[in-house]
Design a protein around this motif. Structure first.
Motif, PDB file in Angstrom:
ATOM      1  N   SER A 213       0.835  -1.201   0.000  1.00  0.00           N
ATOM      2  CA  SER A 213       0.000   0.000   0.000  1.00  0.00           C
ATOM      3  C   SER A 213       0.871   1.253   0.000  1.00  0.00           C
ATOM      4  O   SER A 213       0.579   2.238  -0.694  1.00  0.00           O
ATOM      5  CB  SER A 213      -0.923   0.009   1.223  1.00  0.00           C
ATOM      6  OG  SER A 213      -1.856  -1.044   1.152  1.00  0.00           O
ATOM      7  N   GLU A 214       1.946   1.216   0.761  1.00  0.00           N
ATOM      8  CA  GLU A 214       2.855   2.367   0.821  1.00  0.00           C
ATOM      9  C   GLU A 214       3.491   2.624  -0.538  1.00  0.00           C
ATOM     10  O   GLU A 214       3.569   3.775  -0.993  1.00  0.00           O
ATOM     11  CB  GLU A 214       3.944   2.112   1.866  1.00  0.00           C
ATOM     12  CG  GLU A 214       4.918   3.259   2.031  1.00  0.00           C
ATOM     13  CD  GLU A 214       5.974   2.982   3.085  1.00  0.00           C
ATOM     14  OE1 GLU A 214       7.027   3.630   3.042  1.00  0.00           O
ATOM     15  OE2 GLU A 214       5.744   2.114   3.944  1.00  0.00           O
TER      16      GLU A 214
ATOM     17  N   CYS B  28      -1.050   2.257 -11.187  1.00  0.00           N
ATOM     18  CA  CYS B  28      -2.170   3.174 -10.956  1.00  0.00           C
ATOM     19  C   CYS B  28      -3.475   2.683 -11.570  1.00  0.00           C
ATOM     20  O   CYS B  28      -4.513   3.326 -11.428  1.00  0.00           O
ATOM     21  CB  CYS B  28      -1.822   4.563 -11.472  1.00  0.00           C
ATOM     22  SG  CYS B  28      -0.494   5.323 -10.498  1.00  0.00           S
TER      23      CYS B  28
ATOM     24  N   HIS C 223       2.232   1.798  -3.380  1.00  0.00           N
ATOM     25  CA  HIS C 223       1.172   2.286  -4.269  1.00  0.00           C
ATOM     26  C   HIS C 223       0.907   3.771  -4.056  1.00  0.00           C
ATOM     27  O   HIS C 223       0.733   4.532  -5.034  1.00  0.00           O
ATOM     28  CB  HIS C 223      -0.110   1.483  -4.034  1.00  0.00           C
ATOM     29  CG  HIS C 223      -1.207   1.823  -4.988  1.00  0.00           C
ATOM     30  ND1 HIS C 223      -1.204   1.412  -6.304  1.00  0.00           N
ATOM     31  CD2 HIS C 223      -2.344   2.547  -4.826  1.00  0.00           C
ATOM     32  CE1 HIS C 223      -2.283   1.868  -6.913  1.00  0.00           C
ATOM     33  NE2 HIS C 223      -2.988   2.551  -6.042  1.00  0.00           N
ATOM     34  N   TYR C 224       0.877   4.213  -2.810  1.00  0.00           N
ATOM     35  CA  TYR C 224       0.670   5.638  -2.526  1.00  0.00           C
ATOM     36  C   TYR C 224       1.829   6.480  -3.060  1.00  0.00           C
ATOM     37  O   TYR C 224       1.624   7.587  -3.580  1.00  0.00           O
ATOM     38  CB  TYR C 224       0.517   5.868  -1.019  1.00  0.00           C
ATOM     39  CG  TYR C 224      -0.745   5.268  -0.444  1.00  0.00           C
ATOM     40  CD1 TYR C 224      -1.946   5.291  -1.155  1.00  0.00           C
ATOM     41  CD2 TYR C 224      -0.746   4.662   0.813  1.00  0.00           C
ATOM     42  CE1 TYR C 224      -3.100   4.726  -0.641  1.00  0.00           C
ATOM     43  CE2 TYR C 224      -1.896   4.093   1.336  1.00  0.00           C
ATOM     44  CZ  TYR C 224      -3.074   4.133   0.610  1.00  0.00           C
ATOM     45  OH  TYR C 224      -4.208   3.574   1.110  1.00  0.00           O
ATOM     46  N   LEU C 225       3.031   5.948  -2.944  1.00  0.00           N
ATOM     47  CA  LEU C 225       4.192   6.650  -3.500  1.00  0.00           C
ATOM     48  C   LEU C 225       4.099   6.721  -5.020  1.00  0.00           C
ATOM     49  O   LEU C 225       4.489   7.723  -5.630  1.00  0.00           O
ATOM     50  CB  LEU C 225       5.484   5.950  -3.072  1.00  0.00           C
ATOM     51  CG  LEU C 225       5.862   6.080  -1.598  1.00  0.00           C
ATOM     52  CD1 LEU C 225       7.051   5.179  -1.266  1.00  0.00           C
ATOM     53  CD2 LEU C 225       6.185   7.526  -1.246  1.00  0.00           C
ATOM     54  N   ASP C 226       3.582   5.661  -5.630  1.00  0.00           N
ATOM     55  CA  ASP C 226       3.379   5.666  -7.081  1.00  0.00           C
ATOM     56  C   ASP C 226       2.415   6.769  -7.495  1.00  0.00           C
ATOM     57  O   ASP C 226       2.639   7.488  -8.474  1.00  0.00           O
ATOM     58  CB  ASP C 226       2.835   4.304  -7.543  1.00  0.00           C
ATOM     59  CG  ASP C 226       3.886   3.211  -7.507  1.00  0.00           C
ATOM     60  OD1 ASP C 226       5.079   3.536  -7.339  1.00  0.00           O
ATOM     61  OD2 ASP C 226       3.506   2.033  -7.640  1.00  0.00           O
ATOM     62  N   GLN C 227       1.329   6.893  -6.731  1.00  0.00           N
ATOM     63  CA  GLN C 227       0.339   7.927  -7.048  1.00  0.00           C
ATOM     64  C   GLN C 227       0.944   9.325  -6.919  1.00  0.00           C
ATOM     65  O   GLN C 227       0.668  10.207  -7.742  1.00  0.00           O
ATOM     66  CB  GLN C 227      -0.873   7.780  -6.120  1.00  0.00           C
ATOM     67  CG  GLN C 227      -1.685   6.520  -6.385  1.00  0.00           C
ATOM     68  CD  GLN C 227      -2.821   6.347  -5.397  1.00  0.00           C
ATOM     69  OE1 GLN C 227      -2.668   6.612  -4.199  1.00  0.00           O
ATOM     70  NE2 GLN C 227      -3.961   5.904  -5.883  1.00  0.00           N
ATOM     71  N   ALA C 228       1.777   9.505  -5.901  1.00  0.00           N
ATOM     72  CA  ALA C 228       2.442  10.795  -5.715  1.00  0.00           C
ATOM     73  C   ALA C 228       3.414  11.064  -6.865  1.00  0.00           C
ATOM     74  O   ALA C 228       3.551  12.209  -7.326  1.00  0.00           O
ATOM     75  CB  ALA C 228       3.184  10.811  -4.380  1.00  0.00           C
TER      76      ALA C 228
ATOM     77  N   ARG D 199      -5.844   0.647  -8.416  1.00  0.00           N
ATOM     78  CA  ARG D 199      -6.721   1.335  -7.458  1.00  0.00           C
ATOM     79  C   ARG D 199      -6.438   0.974  -6.002  1.00  0.00           C
ATOM     80  O   ARG D 199      -7.324   0.921  -5.177  1.00  0.00           O
ATOM     81  CB  ARG D 199      -8.196   1.023  -7.783  1.00  0.00           C
ATOM     82  CG  ARG D 199      -8.604   1.462  -9.171  1.00  0.00           C
ATOM     83  CD  ARG D 199     -10.061   1.121  -9.446  1.00  0.00           C
ATOM     84  NE  ARG D 199     -10.410   1.475 -10.813  1.00  0.00           N
ATOM     85  CZ  ARG D 199     -11.600   1.229 -11.365  1.00  0.00           C
ATOM     86  NH1 ARG D 199     -12.544   0.627 -10.657  1.00  0.00           N
ATOM     87  NH2 ARG D 199     -11.853   1.568 -12.612  1.00  0.00           N
ATOM     88  N   GLY D 200      -5.186   0.679  -5.709  1.00  0.00           N
ATOM     89  CA  GLY D 200      -4.782   0.487  -4.319  1.00  0.00           C
ATOM     90  C   GLY D 200      -5.263  -0.793  -3.687  1.00  0.00           C
ATOM     91  O   GLY D 200      -5.166  -0.964  -2.473  1.00  0.00           O
TER      92      GLY D 200
END
Length: 205
Positions: free
Chosen positions: A146-147, A198, A149-154, A201-202
């Protein structure tokens, strides 16, 4: 007496150096990456990647075994095809990977559905400890993914083209040995990775 005191203080002053001496003998194990020289960084990252590669065969073997499980015959054949492709040293393209992404949410490839051994192998690939009870292993793996993935979105919001050469090395933590890659090659690979990441969807199952 003064000589004894002088010797005592000198011995105490040497303690920090004595304690830090093993760090120079074992810099990969005892020094954080910030203190590695450029030569050490290339050498050690190659070493860690080789350790990670040892688990890749087990990952693909596990995927191949579970690829017989899906009820949908088309998805089943796609997964078996992709596993064989990787075993032959070929790289699936993004559209092929996106075609089977639904299998990684829930049954059969979701984290909760994997055996403890599969979870341990994936943890090794991501440099996570495997010395935890199964419940904590799964939670740790899910949290880490999850971490990422969030970094990917950023990263998508920032734009891969805006990354510094050092930041472009982010592909290393995502499985690619980028030690000897040109920064532009790293950015190209990251763009492909982000296209897949992306679209998930996490969800990690």
């Amino acid at each position: 007496m003064s000589t004894d005191k002088s010797s005592w203080f000198r011995s105490k002053s040497l303690l920090p150096n004595n304690f830090s001496f093993p760090r120079y003998l074992f810099p990969r194990q005892l020094l954080i990456r910030h203190f590695w020289t450029p030569k050490q960084q290339a050498e050690f990252l190659n070493t860690y990647h080789n350790m990670r590669r040892e688990a890749y065969t087990e990952v693909i073997d596990g995927l191949t075994h579970l690829s017989h499980v899906p009820d949908d015959p088309q998805l089943r054949q796609w997964m078996l095809y992709l596993c064989k492709k990787v075993q032959e040293g070929l790289h699936p393209d993004i559209t092929e990977l996106k075609a089977v992404r639904s299998l990684f949410v829930g049954h059969p490839f979701g984290i909760q559905q994997l055996t403890v051994q599969h979870v341990k192998v994936l943890s090794r690939v991501l440099f996570l400890t495997t010395r935890l009870p199964s419940f904590f292993l799964r939670n740790r793996l899910r949290s880490h993914l999850s971490e990422v993935h969030y970094l990917d979105q950023a990263m998508v919001k920032l734009g891969v083209s805006q990354l510094t050469d050092e930041e472009a090395q982010a592909c290393y933590t995502r499985g690619l040995n980028s030690v000897h890659l040109d920064p532009e090659d790293c950015r190209l690979w990251l763009n492909q990775w982000l296209s897949l990441s992306c679209s998930l969807r996490g969800k990690t199952g």
